[in-house]
Design an enzyme around this catalytic site. Sequence first.
Site, PDB file in Angstrom:
ATOM      1  N   GLU A   1      14.907  -4.349  51.936  1.00 51.53           N
ATOM      2  CA  GLU A   1      13.491  -4.561  51.637  1.00 51.53           C
ATOM      3  C   GLU A   1      12.716  -3.262  51.461  1.00 51.53           C
ATOM      4  O   GLU A   1      11.740  -3.223  50.724  1.00 51.53           O
ATOM      5  CB  GLU A   1      12.857  -5.417  52.731  1.00 51.53           C
ATOM      6  CG  GLU A   1      13.423  -6.833  52.765  1.00 51.53           C
ATOM      7  CD  GLU A   1      12.836  -7.679  53.872  1.00 51.53           C
ATOM      8  OE1 GLU A   1      11.926  -7.220  54.589  1.00 51.53           O
ATOM      9  OE2 GLU A   1      13.296  -8.824  54.018  1.00 51.53           O
ATOM     10  N   VAL A   2      13.113  -2.213  52.167  1.00 53.05           N
ATOM     11  CA  VAL A   2      12.435  -0.913  52.061  1.00 53.05           C
ATOM     12  C   VAL A   2      13.456   0.095  51.543  1.00 53.05           C
ATOM     13  O   VAL A   2      14.510   0.282  52.160  1.00 53.05           O
ATOM     14  CB  VAL A   2      11.871  -0.458  53.422  1.00 53.05           C
ATOM     15  CG1 VAL A   2      11.210   0.908  53.300  1.00 53.05           C
ATOM     16  CG2 VAL A   2      10.885  -1.484  53.976  1.00 53.05           C
TER      17      VAL A   2
ATOM     18  N   ASN B   1      21.062  -2.491  55.579  1.00 49.97           N
ATOM     19  CA  ASN B   1      21.122  -3.205  54.302  1.00 49.97           C
ATOM     20  C   ASN B   1      20.981  -2.211  53.152  1.00 49.97           C
ATOM     21  O   ASN B   1      20.289  -1.208  53.290  1.00 49.97           O
ATOM     22  CB  ASN B   1      19.992  -4.242  54.224  1.00 49.97           C
ATOM     23  CG  ASN B   1      20.073  -5.254  55.350  1.00 49.97           C
ATOM     24  OD1 ASN B   1      21.158  -5.678  55.741  1.00 49.97           O
ATOM     25  ND2 ASN B   1      18.928  -5.647  55.875  1.00 49.97           N
TER      26      ASN B   1
ATOM     27  N   HIS C   1      18.909  -1.013  61.697  1.00 53.19           N
ATOM     28  CA  HIS C   1      18.307  -1.895  62.695  1.00 53.19           C
ATOM     29  C   HIS C   1      19.233  -1.892  63.904  1.00 53.19           C
ATOM     30  O   HIS C   1      20.425  -2.186  63.767  1.00 53.19           O
ATOM     31  CB  HIS C   1      18.232  -3.342  62.183  1.00 53.19           C
ATOM     32  CG  HIS C   1      17.373  -3.541  60.992  1.00 53.19           C
ATOM     33  ND1 HIS C   1      16.110  -4.070  61.078  1.00 53.19           N
ATOM     34  CD2 HIS C   1      17.604  -3.311  59.674  1.00 53.19           C
ATOM     35  CE1 HIS C   1      15.592  -4.167  59.856  1.00 53.19           C
ATOM     36  NE2 HIS C   1      16.476  -3.709  58.990  1.00 53.19           N
TER      37      HIS C   1
ATOM     38  N   ARG D   1       9.863   0.819  66.962  1.00 56.40           N
ATOM     39  CA  ARG D   1      10.008  -0.622  67.121  1.00 56.40           C
ATOM     40  C   ARG D   1       9.663  -1.348  65.826  1.00 56.40           C
ATOM     41  O   ARG D   1       8.708  -0.989  65.138  1.00 56.40           O
ATOM     42  CB  ARG D   1       9.109  -1.123  68.241  1.00 56.40           C
ATOM     43  CG  ARG D   1       9.454  -0.450  69.550  1.00 56.40           C
ATOM     44  CD  ARG D   1       9.149  -1.256  70.771  1.00 56.40           C
ATOM     45  NE  ARG D   1       9.476  -0.456  71.949  1.00 56.40           N
ATOM     46  CZ  ARG D   1      10.700  -0.267  72.421  1.00 56.40           C
ATOM     47  NH1 ARG D   1      11.725  -0.830  71.832  1.00 56.40           N
ATOM     48  NH2 ARG D   1      10.894   0.485  73.487  1.00 56.40           N
ATOM     49  N   ASP D   2      10.447  -2.371  65.505  1.00 55.09           N
ATOM     50  CA  ASP D   2      10.187  -3.206  64.334  1.00 55.09           C
ATOM     51  C   ASP D   2       8.929  -4.031  64.599  1.00 55.09           C
ATOM     52  O   ASP D   2       8.736  -4.524  65.713  1.00 55.09           O
ATOM     53  CB  ASP D   2      11.384  -4.127  64.081  1.00 55.09           C
ATOM     54  CG  ASP D   2      11.328  -4.787  62.720  1.00 55.09           C
ATOM     55  OD1 ASP D   2      10.434  -5.643  62.507  1.00 55.09           O
ATOM     56  OD2 ASP D   2      12.170  -4.470  61.872  1.00 55.09           O
ATOM     57  N   ILE D   3       8.073  -4.185  63.605  1.00 57.23           N
ATOM     58  CA  ILE D   3       6.821  -4.936  63.809  1.00 57.23           C
ATOM     59  C   ILE D   3       7.049  -6.445  63.806  1.00 57.23           C
ATOM     60  O   ILE D   3       6.158  -7.197  64.211  1.00 57.23           O
ATOM     61  CB  ILE D   3       5.733  -4.545  62.778  1.00 57.23           C
ATOM     62  CG1 ILE D   3       6.189  -4.828  61.346  1.00 57.23           C
ATOM     63  CG2 ILE D   3       5.331  -3.092  62.949  1.00 57.23           C
ATOM     64  CD1 ILE D   3       5.091  -4.689  60.308  1.00 57.23           C
TER      65      ILE D   3
ATOM     66  N   HIS E   1      17.565   2.831  56.666  1.00 61.04           N
ATOM     67  CA  HIS E   1      17.192   2.478  58.023  1.00 61.04           C
ATOM     68  C   HIS E   1      18.286   1.628  58.643  1.00 61.04           C
ATOM     69  O   HIS E   1      18.912   0.819  57.966  1.00 61.04           O
ATOM     70  CB  HIS E   1      15.840   1.762  58.096  1.00 61.04           C
ATOM     71  CG  HIS E   1      15.697   0.553  57.238  1.00 61.04           C
ATOM     72  ND1 HIS E   1      15.616   0.619  55.853  1.00 61.04           N
ATOM     73  CD2 HIS E   1      15.626  -0.756  57.553  1.00 61.04           C
ATOM     74  CE1 HIS E   1      15.482  -0.602  55.362  1.00 61.04           C
ATOM     75  NE2 HIS E   1      15.498  -1.467  56.369  1.00 61.04           N
TER      76      HIS E   1
END
Length: 123
Positions: free
Chosen positions: A100-101, A92, A107, A33-35, A105
């Site tokens: 960003e990371v 992305n 989403h 889960r995304d924080i 990944h």
Amino acid sequence: MRSYDDQNIFAKILRGQIPNQTVLETDHSLAFRDIQPQAPVHVLVIPKGPYVDFAHFSAEASEAEVIDYMRAIAEVCRLEGVEEDGFRAISNAGQNGVQEVPHLHVHILGGRPLGRMLQPASA
């Protein structure tokens, strides 16, 4: 191709240095889960291998990793119940993609109408 930074947050999650709320774990993938969820369902699916983005993964991952990752994404959608009403899968890449990371990944977002993905560019 950008080099992989093994100190990124997802690498640390994979090493168990940072906790996560696991949704699914397979031989080659981890979903959690995304924080900072942007929808009722917001799960990140990452490969366990050191891949910067989707292009890097697609070019260099083994067949087993690719199959596992794609099926893990499908299984997350099933587990989260978003197959019927729809979902968005976003990956992305790089600066213009606002990644960003620097670890691949995807989403998985769903659970409500999500609106348009991009607005038309101004002339």
